[in-house]
Design a protein around this motif. Sequence first.
Motif, PDB file in Angstrom:
ATOM      1  N   ILE A  48       0.868  -1.173   0.000  1.00  0.00           N
ATOM      2  CA  ILE A  48       0.000   0.000   0.000  1.00  0.00           C
ATOM      3  C   ILE A  48       0.906   1.224   0.000  1.00  0.00           C
ATOM      4  N   ILE A  49       0.662   2.137  -0.925  1.00  0.00           N
ATOM      5  CA  ILE A  49       1.439   3.377  -0.986  1.00  0.00           C
ATOM      6  C   ILE A  49       0.501   4.527  -0.651  1.00  0.00           C
ATOM      7  N   ASP A  50       0.851   5.290   0.376  1.00  0.00           N
ATOM      8  CA  ASP A  50      -0.021   6.363   0.864  1.00  0.00           C
ATOM      9  C   ASP A  50       0.669   7.712   0.767  1.00  0.00           C
ATOM     10  N   PHE A  51       0.137   8.584  -0.081  1.00  0.00           N
ATOM     11  CA  PHE A  51       0.536   9.988  -0.138  1.00  0.00           C
ATOM     12  C   PHE A  51      -0.762  10.791  -0.072  1.00  0.00           C
ATOM     13  N   SER A  52      -1.336  10.909   1.118  1.00  0.00           N
ATOM     14  CA  SER A  52      -2.649  11.533   1.196  1.00  0.00           C
ATOM     15  C   SER A  52      -2.732  12.525   2.346  1.00  0.00           C
ATOM     16  N   HIS A  53      -3.392  12.131   3.424  1.00  0.00           N
ATOM     17  CA  HIS A  53      -3.668  13.025   4.550  1.00  0.00           C
ATOM     18  C   HIS A  53      -3.536  12.229   5.842  1.00  0.00           C
ATOM     19  N   PRO A  54      -3.044  12.850   6.917  1.00  0.00           N
ATOM     20  CA  PRO A  54      -2.893  12.102   8.172  1.00  0.00           C
ATOM     21  C   PRO A  54      -4.171  11.427   8.651  1.00  0.00           C
ATOM     22  N   ASP A  55      -5.330  11.989   8.324  1.00  0.00           N
ATOM     23  CA  ASP A  55      -6.590  11.401   8.782  1.00  0.00           C
ATOM     24  C   ASP A  55      -6.856  10.026   8.180  1.00  0.00           C
ATOM     25  N   ASN A  56      -6.134   9.662   7.134  1.00  0.00           N
ATOM     26  CA  ASN A  56      -6.341   8.354   6.503  1.00  0.00           C
ATOM     27  C   ASN A  56      -5.600   7.223   7.211  1.00  0.00           C
ATOM     28  N   LEU A  57      -4.680   7.542   8.112  1.00  0.00           N
ATOM     29  CA  LEU A  57      -3.784   6.507   8.629  1.00  0.00           C
ATOM     30  C   LEU A  57      -4.524   5.395   9.358  1.00  0.00           C
ATOM     31  N   ASP A  58      -5.418   5.726  10.271  1.00  0.00           N
ATOM     32  CA  ASP A  58      -6.107   4.677  11.025  1.00  0.00           C
ATOM     33  C   ASP A  58      -6.921   3.778  10.096  1.00  0.00           C
ATOM     34  N   TRP A  59      -7.531   4.371   9.080  1.00  0.00           N
ATOM     35  CA  TRP A  59      -8.287   3.581   8.100  1.00  0.00           C
ATOM     36  C   TRP A  59      -7.364   2.623   7.354  1.00  0.00           C
ATOM     37  N   ILE A  60      -6.198   3.112   6.960  1.00  0.00           N
ATOM     38  CA  ILE A  60      -5.238   2.261   6.254  1.00  0.00           C
ATOM     39  C   ILE A  60      -4.820   1.087   7.130  1.00  0.00           C
ATOM     40  N   LEU A  61      -4.513   1.369   8.384  1.00  0.00           N
ATOM     41  CA  LEU A  61      -4.038   0.311   9.275  1.00  0.00           C
ATOM     42  C   LEU A  61      -5.135  -0.684   9.630  1.00  0.00           C
ATOM     43  N   SER A  62      -6.396  -0.303   9.408  1.00  0.00           N
ATOM     44  CA  SER A  62      -7.506  -1.214   9.697  1.00  0.00           C
ATOM     45  C   SER A  62      -7.832  -2.132   8.525  1.00  0.00           C
ATOM     46  N   LEU A  63      -7.241  -1.886   7.351  1.00  0.00           N
ATOM     47  CA  LEU A  63      -7.539  -2.704   6.179  1.00  0.00           C
ATOM     48  C   LEU A  63      -7.057  -4.133   6.391  1.00  0.00           C
ATOM     49  N   SER A  64      -7.764  -5.076   5.814  1.00  0.00           N
ATOM     50  CA  SER A  64      -7.387  -6.480   5.960  1.00  0.00           C
ATOM     51  C   SER A  64      -6.119  -6.770   5.163  1.00  0.00           C
ATOM     52  N   GLY A  65      -5.473  -7.863   5.526  1.00  0.00           N
ATOM     53  CA  GLY A  65      -4.242  -8.245   4.846  1.00  0.00           C
ATOM     54  C   GLY A  65      -3.019  -7.750   5.594  1.00  0.00           C
ATOM     55  N   SER A  66      -1.859  -8.145   5.098  1.00  0.00           N
ATOM     56  CA  SER A  66      -0.596  -7.770   5.741  1.00  0.00           C
ATOM     57  C   SER A  66       0.350  -7.127   4.736  1.00  0.00           C
ATOM     58  N   ALA A  67      -0.213  -6.366   3.808  1.00  0.00           N
ATOM     59  CA  ALA A  67       0.604  -5.731   2.777  1.00  0.00           C
ATOM     60  C   ALA A  67       1.616  -4.782   3.400  1.00  0.00           C
ATOM     61  N   ALA A  68       2.779  -4.710   2.780  1.00  0.00           N
ATOM     62  CA  ALA A  68       3.769  -3.720   3.190  1.00  0.00           C
ATOM     63  C   ALA A  68       3.188  -2.324   2.990  1.00  0.00           C
ATOM     64  N   LEU A  69       3.597  -1.398   3.845  1.00  0.00           N
ATOM     65  CA  LEU A  69       3.071  -0.031   3.779  1.00  0.00           C
ATOM     66  C   LEU A  69       4.199   0.945   3.502  1.00  0.00           C
ATOM     67  N   VAL A  70       4.043   1.721   2.432  1.00  0.00           N
ATOM     68  CA  VAL A  70       4.952   2.824   2.124  1.00  0.00           C
ATOM     69  C   VAL A  70       4.208   4.107   2.466  1.00  0.00           C
ATOM     70  N   GLU A  71       4.663   4.789   3.506  1.00  0.00           N
ATOM     71  CA  GLU A  71       3.950   5.956   4.022  1.00  0.00           C
ATOM     72  C   GLU A  71       4.697   7.233   3.647  1.00  0.00           C
ATOM     73  N   GLY A  72       4.057   8.056   2.805  1.00  0.00           N
ATOM     74  CA  GLY A  72       4.684   9.289   2.357  1.00  0.00           C
ATOM     75  C   GLY A  72       3.910  10.535   2.717  1.00  0.00           C
ATOM     76  N   THR A  73       2.879  10.390   3.547  1.00  0.00           N
ATOM     77  CA  THR A  73       2.079  11.547   3.945  1.00  0.00           C
ATOM     78  C   THR A  73       2.878  12.442   4.883  1.00  0.00           C
ATOM     79  N   THR A  74       2.780  13.746   4.690  1.00  0.00           N
ATOM     80  CA  THR A  74       3.433  14.691   5.587  1.00  0.00           C
ATOM     81  C   THR A  74       2.406  15.279   6.546  1.00  0.00           C
ATOM     82  N   GLY A  75       2.892  15.981   7.556  1.00  0.00           N
ATOM     83  CA  GLY A  75       2.003  16.572   8.547  1.00  0.00           C
ATOM     84  C   GLY A  75       1.695  15.646   9.707  1.00  0.00           C
ATOM     85  N   PHE A  76       2.439  14.537   9.828  1.00  0.00           N
ATOM     86  CA  PHE A  76       2.225  13.624  10.946  1.00  0.00           C
ATOM     87  C   PHE A  76       2.718  14.252  12.251  1.00  0.00           C
TER      88      PHE A  76
END
Length: 237
Positions: A48-76
């Motif tokens: 999963i590649i995320d370049f979006s908004h900090p508010d999306n993080l909890d939703w991303i981490l709740s998704l099923s599966g164990s895909a690797a996560l590339v996190e590029g969102t700023t403002g954390f």
Amino acid sequence: MKLIIVGTGRMGQLIRQKAEDAGHEVLAMGDVLSPGDVPALSAKADAIIDFSHPDNLDWILSLSGSAALVEGTTGFDPSHTERLRAASVTRPVFYASNYSLGVAVLQKLASDAAKMLRGFDIEIVEAHHSRKADAPSGTALSLLDAVDPESSFDRVYGRHGRPGPRTREIGIHAIRGGTVAGDHDVIFFGPDEVVRLSHHAGSREIFVNGALKAAEFLQKQQPGLYTMDELLEETAA
């Protein structure tokens, strides 16, 4: 790789284009407000590649599966990075404020320069396009940590009025305008000399290329939290 892309803006669209050009399969794109097929297909993704908004993080981490996560969102804030650290116990997670290999080298050079140029005054200046939401940039803050890892200097975000003579401080300045993809300067002012370390991003493609390299890198890794340092080591090997 089979990819999920979180963020449907310019970066998300560019990631999709470059990923497909490289032969990767984009299963779905979306975010917490417009999830599309992301929840249904997340278990099939390699990354999963995320370049979006900090508010999306909890939703991303709740998704099923164990895909690797590339996190590029700023403002954390620290709570976001702590959640990434917790998630890295069960999956490979890559987190960087900037996915340019050149910026990663700049951080190392700035760290070394700060150790060797003790007593020099340090200023950090960053410039970005007029639509960037956060200031200073996450990259500028990473550079600040590189030159002052112990937070032993006061951190001054811009100056105005009559701030008086300089004290034990580092200045951080943000400039916004036009379509600048990202410029960063770390400047060391000494007696009768100035050392300037600079990086200029010609386009957003350098960040996309770095994010895809990070996703490929994670396919070979065990669960854990990875940064550009590990990617640079592999690149140099």
